[in-house]
Scaffold this active site. Sequence first.
Site, PDB file in Angstrom:
ATOM      1  CD  GLU A 238      -2.238  -1.436   2.680  1.00 56.11           C
ATOM      2  OE1 GLU A 238      -2.365  -0.364   3.541  1.00 56.11           O
ATOM      3  OE2 GLU A 238      -3.070  -2.632   2.873  1.00 56.11           O
TER       4      GLU A 238
ATOM      5  CD  GLU B  35       0.364   6.024   3.437  1.00 52.76           C
ATOM      6  OE1 GLU B  35      -0.634   5.482   4.120  1.00 52.76           O
ATOM      7  OE2 GLU B  35       1.010   6.471   3.984  1.00 52.76           O
TER       8      GLU B  35
ATOM      9  CD  GLU C  76      -3.502   6.920   3.718  1.00 53.44           C
ATOM     10  OE1 GLU C  76      -3.743   7.762   4.705  1.00 53.44           O
ATOM     11  OE2 GLU C  76      -3.906   5.861   3.674  1.00 53.44           O
TER      12      GLU C  76
ATOM     13  CG  HIS D 228       0.742  -0.045   5.963  1.00 53.97           C
ATOM     14  ND1 HIS D 228      -0.361   0.566   6.386  1.00 53.97           N
ATOM     15  CD2 HIS D 228       1.704   0.868   6.425  1.00 53.97           C
ATOM     16  CE1 HIS D 228      -0.191   1.422   7.203  1.00 53.97           C
ATOM     17  NE2 HIS D 228       1.028   1.643   7.353  1.00 53.97           N
TER      18      HIS D 228
ATOM     19  NE  ARG E 254      -6.345   0.328  11.327  1.00 51.73           N
ATOM     20  CZ  ARG E 254      -6.500  -0.131  10.137  1.00 51.73           C
ATOM     21  NH1 ARG E 254      -5.328  -0.155   9.221  1.00 51.73           N
ATOM     22  NH2 ARG E 254      -7.573  -0.703   9.569  1.00 51.73           N
TER      23      ARG E 254
ATOM     24  CD  GLU F 213      -1.334  -3.268   7.507  1.00 48.23           C
ATOM     25  OE1 GLU F 213      -1.862  -2.814   6.315  1.00 48.23           O
ATOM     26  OE2 GLU F 213      -1.742  -3.466   8.858  1.00 48.23           O
TER      27      GLU F 213
ATOM     28  NE  ARG G  76       0.000   0.019  11.200  1.00 47.40           N
ATOM     29  CZ  ARG G  76      -0.718   0.457  10.713  1.00 47.40           C
ATOM     30  NH1 ARG G  76      -1.680   0.038   9.612  1.00 47.40           N
ATOM     31  NH2 ARG G  76      -1.062   1.734  10.687  1.00 47.40           N
TER      32      ARG G  76
END
Length: 448
Positions: free
Chosen positions: A136, A138, A193, A249, A320, A337, A339
Amino acid sequence: MARKSYTKEEIKQIVADENVEFIRVTFTDVFGAIKNVEVPTSQLDKVLNNNLMFDGSSIEGFVRINESDMYLYPDLSTFMIFPWATDEHGGKVARLIADIYTADREPFAGDPRYALRKVLAEAKAAGFTSFNVGTEPEFFLFKLDANGNPTTELNDKGGYFDLAPLDMGENVRREIVLTLEKMGFEIEAAHHEVAEGQHEVDFKYASALEAADNIQTFKLVVKTIARKNGYFATFMPKPVAGINGSGMHTNMSLFRDSENAFEDTSDEMGLSKTAYNYLGGLLPHATDFTALANPTVNSYKRLTPGFEAPVYVAWSASNRSPMVRVPASRGKSTRLELRSVDPTANPYTTLAAVLAAGLDGIKNELEPLASVDKNIYLMDETERTKAGITDLPDTLLAAVRELAKDDTVIAAIGTHIADKFIEAKKIEYTSYRQFVSQWETDAYLENY
């Protein structure tokens, strides 16, 4: 997305039918930068027959000048035509990703793609047919100045999942998605985001080598489409102080044929012993592969409390704040995941290191510490110590020193890459230390 396996003849036919005039043969250096050799299609046979040579001594971290001749071996499954690249005659440009070979026709130890291939072979020998990865990444969109140079002026005031008029990058993001789909990507989501000017595009998971190739292609597409629309896109982790930085991630799972080796419906959390052992290897190696996952001085401006990026080595299924999260999906989608990774990471060496850490846990049946289900940012140091929670490195130099001590991670990326990377990153940090920032001037100049 499953890549098509092209033959040489099929590629030649497509090149002729689609009026392709140039072929970009791309590869990635030790530090994750995309390099390319562009040749006219009159040289296509040389490319397809693994006879395209380049000067390896011109690439930082590769070889010395007396051993400079190297070959590019294209992976035919990576052939694609760039949707935006045409000249005034309508000629198109195509791309092939290559592996690097020495003058003796041996795989080059400094090729990050080769490093990942080696660890994937180890996973296969351990009984796993594929290592699936979904990322993922960004990025930020910034305005250009009157001369076309990038600024740090944000292009919108949007926030998480906002729409226009707040999300001024919506049209750019939409064009990025449409371009990627033309190139064969299966896009699962695209949205604004948390931070102003920050965006995320999520594409379908793939086997690790293809996933790493996709990340590099994605970066190229984002930057190209942004510039085409009068913006500048950056994957710098923390380009603006005081707002969230950009992460990447990384979701991962091991498969045995069609069976997800991380799934076990009889377990309370739905995780298999393999998943727990993988996690048991990932956590103790985390501080050591951080230099690869977060390879710039700026990376550590993102890894600070208060901006949603992980700071502590821990895992959880319900919040998270830890470094590793177990997303709610189960069945074939059961996964872990990670992070902490940011988009400046070299995807090939990072995935090689992460997989090697997990395989170490599986081989030695390592058990992870207990899941941390409360917000770690609200725990004091005593509570964190009691829970076995350790800190991620807080500077590039600290991370590089940890990397140098980990035999498992060094073996995963190879001593050639490790030595070149560590040496270069120490020089980078020394250069950073010699710079006096505005913060220091503001804080100390008048007070001392």
